[in-house]
Motif scaffolding. Structure first.
Motif, short mmCIF file in Angstrom:
data_model
loop_
_atom_site.label_atom_id
_atom_site.label_comp_id
_atom_site.label_asym_id
_atom_site.label_seq_id
_atom_site.Cartn_x
_atom_site.Cartn_y
_atom_site.Cartn_z
N VAL A 126 -12.01 -7.24 -14.14
CA VAL A 126 -12.83 -7.31 -12.92
C VAL A 126 -12.11 -8.13 -11.84
O VAL A 126 -12.15 -7.77 -10.66
N LEU A 127 -11.44 -9.21 -12.22
CA LEU A 127 -10.68 -10.01 -11.26
C LEU A 127 -9.50 -9.21 -10.73
O LEU A 127 -9.26 -9.15 -9.52
N ARG A 128 -8.75 -8.58 -11.63
CA ARG A 128 -7.59 -7.78 -11.24
C ARG A 128 -8.01 -6.66 -10.29
O ARG A 128 -7.41 -6.46 -9.24
N ASP A 129 -9.08 -5.95 -10.64
CA ASP A 129 -9.54 -4.83 -9.82
C ASP A 129 -10.01 -5.30 -8.44
O ASP A 129 -9.69 -4.67 -7.42
N THR A 130 -10.75 -6.39 -8.40
CA THR A 130 -11.25 -6.90 -7.13
C THR A 130 -10.09 -7.33 -6.23
O THR A 130 -10.08 -7.01 -5.03
N MET A 131 -9.12 -8.01 -6.79
CA MET A 131 -7.96 -8.45 -6.00
C MET A 131 -7.19 -7.25 -5.44
O MET A 131 -6.83 -7.23 -4.27
N VAL A 132 -6.93 -6.28 -6.28
CA VAL A 132 -6.15 -5.11 -5.86
C VAL A 132 -6.90 -4.33 -4.78
O VAL A 132 -6.30 -3.91 -3.78
N GLU A 133 -8.19 -4.16 -4.94
CA GLU A 133 -8.97 -3.44 -3.93
C GLU A 133 -9.04 -4.23 -2.62
O GLU A 133 -8.95 -3.64 -1.54
N ALA A 134 -9.19 -5.54 -2.71
CA ALA A 134 -9.22 -6.35 -1.49
C ALA A 134 -7.88 -6.29 -0.76
O ALA A 134 -7.84 -6.22 0.47
N LEU A 135 -6.79 -6.28 -1.51
CA LEU A 135 -5.48 -6.18 -0.87
C LEU A 135 -5.31 -4.82 -0.18
O LEU A 135 -4.77 -4.74 0.92
N SER A 136 -5.79 -3.76 -0.81
CA SER A 136 -5.72 -2.43 -0.18
C SER A 136 -6.54 -2.41 1.12
O SER A 136 -6.09 -1.87 2.13
N ARG A 137 -7.71 -2.99 1.07
CA ARG A 137 -8.55 -3.04 2.28
C ARG A 137 -7.87 -3.87 3.38
O ARG A 137 -7.92 -3.53 4.56
N THR A 138 -7.24 -4.95 2.99
CA THR A 138 -6.54 -5.79 3.96
C THR A 138 -5.44 -5.00 4.66
O THR A 138 -5.30 -5.05 5.88
N LEU A 139 -4.64 -4.26 3.89
CA LEU A 139 -3.57 -3.45 4.48
C LEU A 139 -4.14 -2.44 5.47
O LEU A 139 -3.57 -2.21 6.54
N GLU A 140 -5.27 -1.85 5.11
CA GLU A 140 -5.88 -0.85 5.99
C GLU A 140 -6.49 -1.49 7.23
O GLU A 140 -6.23 -1.07 8.35
N TRP A 141 -7.30 -2.50 7.04
CA TRP A 141 -8.03 -3.09 8.16
C TRP A 141 -7.11 -3.83 9.14
O TRP A 141 -7.41 -3.92 10.32
N ALA A 142 -5.99 -4.37 8.65
CA ALA A 142 -5.04 -5.07 9.52
C ALA A 142 -3.98 -4.12 10.09
O ALA A 142 -3.10 -4.56 10.82
N HIS A 143 -4.05 -2.85 9.73
CA HIS A 143 -3.10 -1.82 10.20
C HIS A 143 -1.65 -2.21 9.89
O HIS A 143 -0.75 -1.93 10.67
N VAL A 144 -1.46 -2.83 8.76
CA VAL A 144 -0.16 -3.36 8.38
C VAL A 144 0.88 -2.25 8.17
O VAL A 144 2.06 -2.43 8.48
N LEU A 145 0.47 -1.10 7.67
CA LEU A 145 1.44 -0.08 7.27
C LEU A 145 1.77 0.94 8.36
O LEU A 145 2.62 1.80 8.14
N ARG A 146 1.15 0.86 9.51
CA ARG A 146 1.44 1.84 10.56
C ARG A 146 2.92 1.88 10.91
O ARG A 146 3.47 2.94 11.17
N GLY A 147 3.56 0.74 10.92
CA GLY A 147 4.98 0.67 11.24
C GLY A 147 5.89 1.28 10.19
O GLY A 147 7.08 1.46 10.42
N LEU A 148 5.34 1.62 9.02
CA LEU A 148 6.15 2.21 7.96
C LEU A 148 6.29 3.73 8.07
O LEU A 148 7.14 4.32 7.42
#
Length: 193
Positions: free
Chosen positions: A20-42
């Motif tokens: 549950v901790l691993r899943d929550t962390m991984v999902e939160a990191l995915s949301r962070t990448l999306e919401w912060a538009h981090v990958l657009r430059g890739l």
């Protein structure tokens, strides 16, 4: 203000960490990448990599909750182009998240049900596919990172590696607020049994 590489501890990487901790962390990191538009430059470097490699399919290693693969494919589609077909893999497969990503992008995203060790990729998955690791290479200790690269070289598989920011603490600033918000809302957006 760049720092030399140090392999630090992350809770979601620990074998003893509750799923549950691993899943929550991984999902939160995915949301962070999306919401912060981090990958657009890739998008441009990724498409250049695909063109240079001639790859039409990619094997997405350390896919987590499918965030990077889904975000990149969506950005490529938004630009009016066709993304490559990506097969998601991970040592800890996130089947529910991957099924949702596949449903969102049918024909673009698929996944491998079994755990995949990125240092020894099965031939059936490796053949005719470029490899991609986005925002996960820093999780690998040096010996495992070397093994991932050696396997790619031995199989003559092109590999694309990208991280969200350089080893500079200031790189966290643009993602700090979206990251904190993602950590707070992920348990609400993805309830666990």
């Amino acid at each position: 203000m760049s720092f030399s590489r140090r392999h630090l501890f992350e809770f979601n990487d620990a074998g003893w960490a509750p799923p549950v901790l691993r899943d929550t962390m991984v999902e939160a990191l995915s949301r962070t990448l999306e919401w912060a538009h981090v990958l657009r430059g890739l998008v441009t470097p990724f498409e250049s990599f695909l063109a240079a490699s001639g790859a039409r399919e990619v094997l997405d290693l350390a896919s987590g909750a499918a965030g990077p693969a889904r975000i990149l494919a969506t950005e490529i589609l938004r630009a009016g182009r066709t993304p490559p077909r990506s097969v998601l893999t991970d040592l800890y497969p996130r089947i529910e998240a991957w099924e949702a990503a596949r449903a969102e992008l049918p024909g673009v995203l698929d996944f491998e049900l079994e755990p995949v060790d990125a240092t020894r990729i099965p031939e059936r998955l490796a053949t005719d596919r470029a490899r991609v690791i986005i925002n996960a290479f820093h999780h690998l200790p040096p010996d495992i990172a070397r093994g991932v690269l050696e396997d790619a070289v031995l199989r003559r598989s092109p590999i694309f590696l990208a991280e969200a920011f350089e080893r500079d603490p200031r790189g966290v600033i643009p993602i700090a607020l979206p990251g904190l918000f993602a950590m707070l809302v992920t348990p609400l957006l993805t309830p666990r049994d």
